[in-house]
Write an enzyme that holds these catalytic residues in place. Structure first.
Site, PDB file in Angstrom:
ATOM      1  N   SER A   1      23.349 -17.655  17.148  1.00 34.42           N
ATOM      2  CA  SER A   1      24.526 -18.501  16.958  1.00 34.42           C
ATOM      3  C   SER A   1      24.216 -19.983  16.846  1.00 34.42           C
ATOM      4  CB  SER A   1      25.530 -18.269  18.088  1.00 34.42           C
ATOM      5  OG  SER A   1      26.228 -17.058  17.874  1.00 34.42           O
TER       6      SER A   1
ATOM      7  N   LYS B   1      25.122 -22.022  13.736  1.00 29.39           N
ATOM      8  CA  LYS B   1      26.398 -22.685  13.488  1.00 29.39           C
ATOM      9  C   LYS B   1      26.296 -24.207  13.552  1.00 29.39           C
ATOM     10  CE  LYS B   1      29.130 -18.675  14.985  1.00 29.39           C
ATOM     11  NZ  LYS B   1      28.136 -17.763  15.552  1.00 29.39           N
TER      12      LYS B   1
ATOM     13  N   SER C   1      32.283 -19.981  19.045  1.00 27.20           N
ATOM     14  CA  SER C   1      31.235 -19.279  18.299  1.00 27.20           C
ATOM     15  C   SER C   1      31.818 -18.143  17.470  1.00 27.20           C
ATOM     16  CB  SER C   1      30.158 -18.729  19.252  1.00 27.20           C
ATOM     17  OG  SER C   1      28.993 -18.352  18.547  1.00 27.20           O
TER      18      SER C   1
END
Length: 214
Positions: A59, A62, A117
Protein backbone atom coordinates in the site's frame (compact mmCIF):
# COMPACT_ATOMS: atom_id res chain seq x y z
CA UNK A 1 3.04 25.52 9.65
CA UNK A 2 2.85 23.28 6.59
CA UNK A 3 6.63 23.46 6.20
CA UNK A 4 7.03 22.20 9.77
CA UNK A 5 4.47 19.44 9.17
CA UNK A 6 6.26 18.47 5.96
CA UNK A 7 9.59 18.17 7.76
CA UNK A 8 8.09 15.98 10.48
CA UNK A 9 6.26 13.83 7.98
CA UNK A 10 9.42 13.36 5.96
CA UNK A 11 11.02 11.59 8.88
CA UNK A 12 7.89 9.55 9.60
CA UNK A 13 6.97 8.65 6.03
CA UNK A 14 10.44 7.69 4.94
CA UNK A 15 10.93 5.17 7.78
CA UNK A 16 8.90 2.80 5.69
CA UNK A 17 10.18 -0.73 5.59
CA UNK A 18 10.37 -3.60 8.02
CA UNK A 19 9.24 -6.17 5.49
CA UNK A 20 11.42 -9.27 5.55
CA UNK A 21 8.78 -11.45 3.87
CA UNK A 22 8.27 -9.08 0.94
CA UNK A 23 11.80 -9.04 -0.40
CA UNK A 24 12.36 -9.97 -4.01
CA UNK A 25 16.14 -10.03 -3.84
CA UNK A 26 17.55 -13.21 -2.36
CA UNK A 27 19.34 -12.90 0.96
CA UNK A 28 21.08 -15.39 3.20
CA UNK A 29 19.30 -13.97 6.23
CA UNK A 30 15.52 -14.25 5.95
CA UNK A 31 15.07 -11.94 8.93
CA UNK A 32 16.89 -9.07 7.22
CA UNK A 33 15.11 -5.74 7.26
CA UNK A 34 14.81 -3.13 4.54
CA UNK A 35 14.68 0.50 5.56
CA UNK A 36 16.05 3.97 4.98
CA UNK A 37 15.88 7.34 6.70
CA UNK A 38 16.82 10.45 4.73
CA UNK A 39 17.01 14.15 5.39
CA UNK A 40 14.04 15.83 3.71
CA UNK A 41 15.90 18.98 2.71
CA UNK A 42 19.20 17.55 1.47
CA UNK A 43 18.32 13.97 0.60
CA UNK A 44 21.28 12.77 2.68
CA UNK A 45 20.95 9.19 3.93
CA UNK A 46 20.92 9.13 7.74
CA UNK A 47 20.28 5.43 8.30
CA UNK A 48 19.74 2.49 5.99
CA UNK A 49 19.84 -1.26 5.59
CA UNK A 50 19.34 -3.11 2.31
CA UNK A 51 17.88 0.10 0.89
CA UNK A 52 18.81 -0.87 -2.67
CA UNK A 53 17.07 -4.25 -2.52
CA UNK A 54 13.89 -4.72 -4.51
CA UNK A 55 10.74 -5.20 -2.46
CA UNK A 56 6.99 -5.33 -3.09
CA UNK A 57 5.70 -1.94 -1.88
CA UNK A 58 2.10 -2.99 -1.11
CA UNK A 59 0.00 0.00 0.00
CA UNK A 60 2.95 2.39 0.11
CA UNK A 61 2.33 2.43 -3.65
CA UNK A 62 -0.39 4.96 -2.87
CA UNK A 63 2.22 7.62 -2.09
CA UNK A 64 3.04 7.73 -5.79
CA UNK A 65 -0.62 7.36 -6.76
CA UNK A 66 -1.59 10.47 -4.82
CA UNK A 67 1.43 12.44 -5.97
CA UNK A 68 0.82 11.58 -9.63
CA UNK A 69 -2.86 12.51 -9.33
CA UNK A 70 -2.09 15.85 -7.68
CA UNK A 71 0.51 16.65 -10.33
CA UNK A 72 -2.03 16.11 -13.10
CA UNK A 73 -5.37 17.40 -11.83
CA UNK A 74 -6.96 20.02 -9.60
CA UNK A 75 -8.21 18.92 -6.19
CA UNK A 76 -11.77 20.10 -6.90
CA UNK A 77 -12.14 18.04 -10.09
CA UNK A 78 -14.89 15.44 -9.95
CA UNK A 79 -13.96 11.75 -10.09
CA UNK A 80 -16.65 9.24 -11.07
CA UNK A 81 -16.31 5.61 -10.02
CA UNK A 82 -16.49 3.17 -12.92
CA UNK A 83 -17.85 -0.37 -12.94
CA UNK A 84 -14.28 -1.61 -12.50
CA UNK A 85 -13.59 0.65 -9.51
CA UNK A 86 -16.81 -0.44 -7.85
CA UNK A 87 -16.30 -4.09 -8.79
CA UNK A 88 -14.85 -7.01 -6.84
CA UNK A 89 -11.24 -7.14 -5.69
CA UNK A 90 -9.08 -9.81 -4.14
CA UNK A 91 -10.11 -11.12 -0.72
CA UNK A 92 -9.08 -8.81 2.08
CA UNK A 93 -8.52 -5.75 -0.08
CA UNK A 94 -9.50 -2.57 1.78
CA UNK A 95 -12.30 -0.65 0.11
CA UNK A 96 -14.22 2.55 0.70
CA UNK A 97 -17.25 0.90 -0.89
CA UNK A 98 -17.70 3.07 -3.95
CA UNK A 99 -20.79 2.51 -6.09
CA UNK A 100 -20.66 2.64 -9.87
CA UNK A 101 -21.39 6.22 -10.93
CA UNK A 102 -20.58 7.68 -7.52
CA UNK A 103 -18.98 11.12 -7.74
CA UNK A 104 -16.48 12.71 -5.37
CA UNK A 105 -13.99 15.55 -5.57
CA UNK A 106 -10.42 14.40 -6.12
CA UNK A 107 -9.38 15.86 -2.75
CA UNK A 108 -11.93 13.69 -0.94
CA UNK A 109 -10.87 10.66 -2.97
CA UNK A 110 -7.24 11.21 -2.00
CA UNK A 111 -8.20 11.52 1.65
CA UNK A 112 -9.82 8.09 1.41
CA UNK A 113 -6.82 6.80 -0.52
CA UNK A 114 -4.18 7.93 1.97
CA UNK A 115 -6.04 7.69 5.29
CA UNK A 116 -8.18 4.61 4.61
CA UNK A 117 -5.88 2.96 2.02
CA UNK A 118 -8.95 2.36 -0.13
CA UNK A 119 -8.10 0.24 -3.15
CA UNK A 120 -11.34 0.96 -5.02
CA UNK A 121 -10.55 4.66 -4.75
CA UNK A 122 -7.08 4.01 -6.21
CA UNK A 123 -8.68 2.47 -9.29
CA UNK A 124 -11.20 5.31 -9.65
CA UNK A 125 -8.47 7.94 -9.43
CA UNK A 126 -6.23 6.04 -11.86
CA UNK A 127 -8.96 5.74 -14.47
CA UNK A 128 -9.89 9.40 -14.11
CA UNK A 129 -6.34 10.72 -14.41
CA UNK A 130 -4.82 8.19 -16.80
CA UNK A 131 -7.84 7.01 -18.79
CA UNK A 132 -7.13 3.47 -17.59
CA UNK A 133 -5.19 1.68 -14.86
CA UNK A 134 -2.43 0.83 -17.33
CA UNK A 135 -2.26 4.40 -18.61
CA UNK A 136 -2.00 5.75 -15.09
CA UNK A 137 0.71 3.22 -14.21
CA UNK A 138 2.78 4.62 -17.08
CA UNK A 139 2.33 8.10 -15.62
CA UNK A 140 3.34 6.81 -12.19
CA UNK A 141 6.53 5.31 -13.57
CA UNK A 142 7.41 8.58 -15.30
CA UNK A 143 6.93 10.45 -12.03
CA UNK A 144 9.02 7.88 -10.18
CA UNK A 145 11.88 8.29 -12.65
CA UNK A 146 11.74 12.08 -12.42
CA UNK A 147 11.92 11.77 -8.61
CA UNK A 148 15.14 9.76 -8.89
CA UNK A 149 13.56 6.34 -8.38
CA UNK A 150 15.41 4.37 -11.04
CA UNK A 151 14.75 0.81 -9.87
CA UNK A 152 10.98 1.07 -9.61
CA UNK A 153 8.25 -0.42 -11.79
CA UNK A 154 4.59 -0.10 -10.85
CA UNK A 155 1.75 -1.75 -12.73
CA UNK A 156 -1.20 -0.61 -10.60
CA UNK A 157 -2.20 2.30 -8.34
CA UNK A 158 -2.97 0.34 -5.17
CA UNK A 159 -0.13 -2.10 -4.57
CA UNK A 160 -2.10 -5.35 -4.60
CA UNK A 161 0.46 -8.00 -5.44
CA UNK A 162 1.97 -8.36 -8.88
CA UNK A 163 5.41 -9.84 -9.52
CA UNK A 164 6.19 -6.92 -11.86
CA UNK A 165 5.23 -4.31 -9.25
CA UNK A 166 8.32 -3.43 -7.24
CA UNK A 167 10.52 -0.68 -5.86
CA UNK A 168 13.35 -0.28 -3.33
CA UNK A 169 13.41 1.49 0.04
CA UNK A 170 15.74 4.10 -1.48
CA UNK A 171 13.44 4.70 -4.44
CA UNK A 172 10.36 4.98 -2.27
CA UNK A 173 12.17 7.48 -0.05
CA UNK A 174 12.91 9.56 -3.15
CA UNK A 175 9.25 9.37 -4.17
CA UNK A 176 8.04 10.30 -0.67
CA UNK A 177 10.48 13.20 -0.50
CA UNK A 178 9.20 14.58 -3.79
CA UNK A 179 5.56 14.03 -2.80
CA UNK A 180 6.00 15.86 0.49
CA UNK A 181 7.06 18.95 -1.43
CA UNK A 182 3.47 19.12 -2.70
CA UNK A 183 1.34 21.24 -0.36
CA UNK A 184 -1.83 19.22 -0.85
CA UNK A 185 -0.09 15.87 -0.37
CA UNK A 186 1.57 17.08 2.84
CA UNK A 187 -1.71 18.39 4.21
CA UNK A 188 -3.57 15.17 3.37
CA UNK A 189 -1.12 12.79 5.02
CA UNK A 190 -0.89 15.01 8.11
CA UNK A 191 -4.55 14.42 8.95
CA UNK A 192 -5.51 11.98 11.70
CA UNK A 193 -9.09 11.83 10.42
CA UNK A 194 -11.34 13.36 7.80
CA UNK A 195 -15.08 13.49 7.22
CA UNK A 196 -16.11 12.63 3.70
CA UNK A 197 -19.12 14.63 2.49
CA UNK A 198 -22.33 13.26 1.08
CA UNK A 199 -22.25 12.25 -2.58
CA UNK A 200 -24.77 11.61 -5.31
CA UNK A 201 -25.05 8.08 -3.88
CA UNK A 202 -24.48 8.62 -0.15
CA UNK A 203 -26.89 10.61 2.00
CA UNK A 204 -24.63 10.62 5.08
CA UNK A 205 -21.18 11.92 5.84
CA UNK A 206 -18.53 9.34 6.69
CA UNK A 207 -15.54 9.89 8.96
CA UNK A 208 -12.36 7.98 8.13
CA UNK A 209 -9.35 7.69 10.40
CA UNK A 210 -5.71 7.47 9.42
CA UNK A 211 -4.64 3.83 9.43
CA UNK A 212 -1.03 4.84 10.18
CA UNK A 213 -0.77 5.02 14.01
CA UNK A 214 2.19 7.42 13.75
Amino acid sequence: MIQKITTILAVIAIIIFTIPSAAIAETSDESSYYYIVIDQETGAILLEQNSGNRIFPASTTKILTAYTALANSGVTSIVTASEKAAGPMETGAVRLGLSEGEEMELYDMLMALMLRSANDVAVAVAEYIGGSVDGFADMMNEKATSAGALDTHFVNPHGLHDDEHYTTPYDLAMIARKALDNYNFASIVSRSEYTLPITNMRDRTYTIKNTNPI
